[in-house]
Scaffold this active site. Structure first.
Site: not given
Ligand SMILES: Cc1cc2nc3c(=O)[nH]c(=O)nc-3n(C[C@H](O)[C@H](O)[C@H](O)COP(=O)(O)OP(=O)(O)OC[C@H]3O[C@@H](n4cnc5c(N)ncnc54)[C@H](O)[C@@H]3O)c2cc1C
Length: 525
Positions: A120, A236, A284, A346, A381
């Site tokens: 990428e 993005h 990006r 993004h 990033r």
């Molecule tokens: C479309 C898209 C494509 C992506 N592609 C990639 C990729 O290919 N590779 C990569 O490395 N990254 C990618 N990213 C970024 C990556 O997905 C995220 O940065 C990563 O998944 C974040 O993980 P996390 O566990 O921190 O949060 P998340 O997976 O977002 O989980 C957050 C959790 O917190 C909960 N939550 C939020 N607020 C509250 C609250 N007040 N009370 C209780 N629960 C709450 C939500 O319900 C959820 O369960 C992408 C992001 C998107 C949107």
């Protein structure tokens, strides 16, 4: 409010990769309460399309991954955190495989099977492990299954964290809104782990699902935690443009450009070579700014992403999910027609400031994943480094939290004051749209001092109004999210106004060059 309370050893807020990985890692040491805002799979993790970066290729090494990451970070990455991430990453990714994640493999001509690594933008080697083109969904499903097998993990869906409970500088739990019963309940635990993900919903066009409203950053900031680097918002470059209003813009993964897709303006001209010698494979921010400039100069609403150089067979083989989604939801056959695309908010590089063990500035409060700022990404990033960061630092936070044995003090006196006045939903909707529009118009991809100071004035006023309103009306998902978006918008704008230079994702036309004195994080206390 007295009465019901829920107690455990570990309170995990969020059920994405960071939250579930942490929960699994501590589950043998005590009772784990995982609260999640909607159904447990509705996370940013679930939408990750490309994959997770790890230096496991034969021509790769953690030190090359380190150099790529630090180069993208434009001089302000926390190098200690980057080193840890690239070195610990490969074995933790393999642990995901042990848990049941099936990354895609390919057969070599000599019959050997190896990981099918993608490349990428900004990565100098092929190092993206993926599971077809639905990597995030697959990882999320496997972690949910593993969590179900652990008796010690209890998941509460539709439970939304409203406020942290902090006494004498120590976090002891959170006030949580049980949406089905419309009730506020205190969750008490020795360790609180914030894994609420990002907040790109603060912009009008966003690739993030509706849960991504920056709740974790908002509640941690209000509890007094340090926040850092929020001016670095990654847009993005290629999300699907549509005239219809949709909750989130569907993202076309960078890997598509990695396989040869090209960007065209509406006259059918390839334009990236005017902006960067790496053309469509530039990082990006460079691609997003180039598209922004092309659109503004030509007065057009979108550009085109042409996949014809990839070829029909490879498109269907490598991007079946994108192919199907575009056909079913937008009526576009991407093997024959280009995709109209625009940049969309993004990813937040900044967030709640943590050390390399996930500790925040509040005792007992840990954070990892997109909500946190370890400093790994610096000012920008690299694609697919965020899942890796979430994995590595949730793991380290879990190891550290297992050692944190300060007990919860006895005789906690808990009280939450909830307002009773009614409010019309239209008022909340209007304020939410005002925030998103302000961010989009005044704090977007290209910034200047005037627009930032105007945004700061508008957002400060809105912020005061929303905080005051929050204390008068009953708590609901709408009011919680509105307050989070308002805090986040204000914090992003404050960070952007402080940084009088351009670096990485922060581009201010009044200060177009990087400056030595700004080779550091922006920290808000
Ligand atoms: C479309 C898209 C494509 C992506 N592609 C990639 C990729 O290919 N590779 C990569 O490395 N990254 C990618 N990213 C970024 C990556 O997905 C995220 O940065 C990563 O998944 C974040 O993980 P996390 O566990 O921190 O949060 P998340 O997976 O977002 O989980 C957050 C959790 O917190 C909960 N939550 C939020 N607020 C509250 C609250 N007040 N009370 C209780 N629960 C709450 C939500 O319900 C959820 O369960 C992408 C992001 C998107 C949107």
């Amino acid at each position: 409010m007295e009465g019901e309370r829920i107690e455990g050893d570990f309170l995990v807020i969020g059920s994405g990769l960071a939250g579930l990985n942490f929960a699994l890692r501590v589950a043998d040491a005590g009772k784990v309460l995982v609260i999640t805002k909607k159904e447990r799979s509705e996370t940013n993790t679930n939408y990750a399309q490309a994959g997770i970066a790890a230096a496991i290729g034969e021509d790769d090494s953690p030190s090359i991954h380190f150099q790529d990451t630090v180069r993208a970070g434009c001089g302000i990455s926390n190098e200690e955190a980057v080193r840890i991430m690239v070195e610990e990453g490969p074995s933790l990714v393999m642990r995901l495989v042990e848990l049941g994640v099936e990354f895609t493999k390919k057969k070599l001509p000599d019959g050997r099977e190896v990981w099918d690594l993608w490349k990428e933008g900004g990565h100098s080697r092929r190092r993206i492990l993926h599971a077809g083109d639905f990597t995030g969904q697959h990882i999320e499903r496997v972690l949910i299954e593993r969590a179900k097998e652990k008796e010690n993990i209890k998941v509460f869906e539709d439970f939304i964290a409203v406020e942290l409970i902090v006494e004498d500088g120590r976090c002891l739990g959170a006030w949580v809104f049980d949406e089905k019963r419309r009730k506020i309940i205190p969750f008490i635990a020795r360790v609180v782990f914030l894994a609420t993900g990002g907040g790109a919903q603060v912009y009008l066009h966003s690739t993030n699902p509706s849960i991504a409203t920056g709740d974790g950053i908002s509640i941690a900031w209000r509890a007094g935690a340090l926040i850092a680097n929020l001016e670095f918002v990654q847009f993005h470059p290629t999300s699907v443009y549509s005239r219809e209003k949709r909750e989130r813009n569907f993202l076309i993964s960078e890997a598509v450009r990695g396989e040869g897709a090209v960007l065209l303006n509406l006259s059918g001209e390839r334009f990236m070579e005017k902006y960067d010698e790496r053309k469509e494979l530039a990082p990006r921010d460079v691609v997003a700014r180039a598209i922004d400039k092309e659109l503004k100069e030509r007065g057009e609403e979108y550009v085109l992403l042409d996949l014809s150089p990839v070829g029909e067979k490879k498109i269907k083989e490598k991007f079946p999910n994108i192919y199907r989604h575009l056909l079913e939801n937008y009526g576009i056959d991407i093997t024959r027609n280009p995709i109209p695309v625009v940049p969309a908010a993004h990813y937040l590089c900044g967030g709640v400031k943590t050390d390399v063990n996930g500790r925040t500035s509040i005792r007992g409060l840990y954070a990892a994943g997109e909500v946190a700022c370890t400093g790994v990404h610096g000012a920008n990033r690299l694609a697919s480094n965020s899942l890796l960061e979430a994995l590595v630092f949730s793991d380290r936070a879990a190891r550290d939290a297992l050692e944190f044995d300060e007990p919860v003090p006895l005789g906690l006196r808990l009280r939450f004051r909830e307002g009773k006045e009614s409010i019309e939903r239209i008022v909340l909707v209007h304020m939410r749209e005002r925030i998103k529009k302000t961010m989009c118009d005044l704090v977007g991809i290209v910034r200047n001092d005037y627009r930032l100071s105007r945004a700061l004035r508008i957002l400060r006023l809105l912020n005061e109004e929303i905080s005051e309103m929050f204390s008068r009306v009953p708590v609901s998902r709408d009011t919680i999210e509105l307050r989070s978006l308002s805090d986040l918008a204000y914090l992003i704008t404050l960070c952007a106004s402080m940084r009088k230079e351009s670096r990485g994702l922060h581009y201010n036309t009044d200060h177009p060059e990087p400056r030595k004195e700004w080779e550091r994080e922006t920290v808000i206390g």
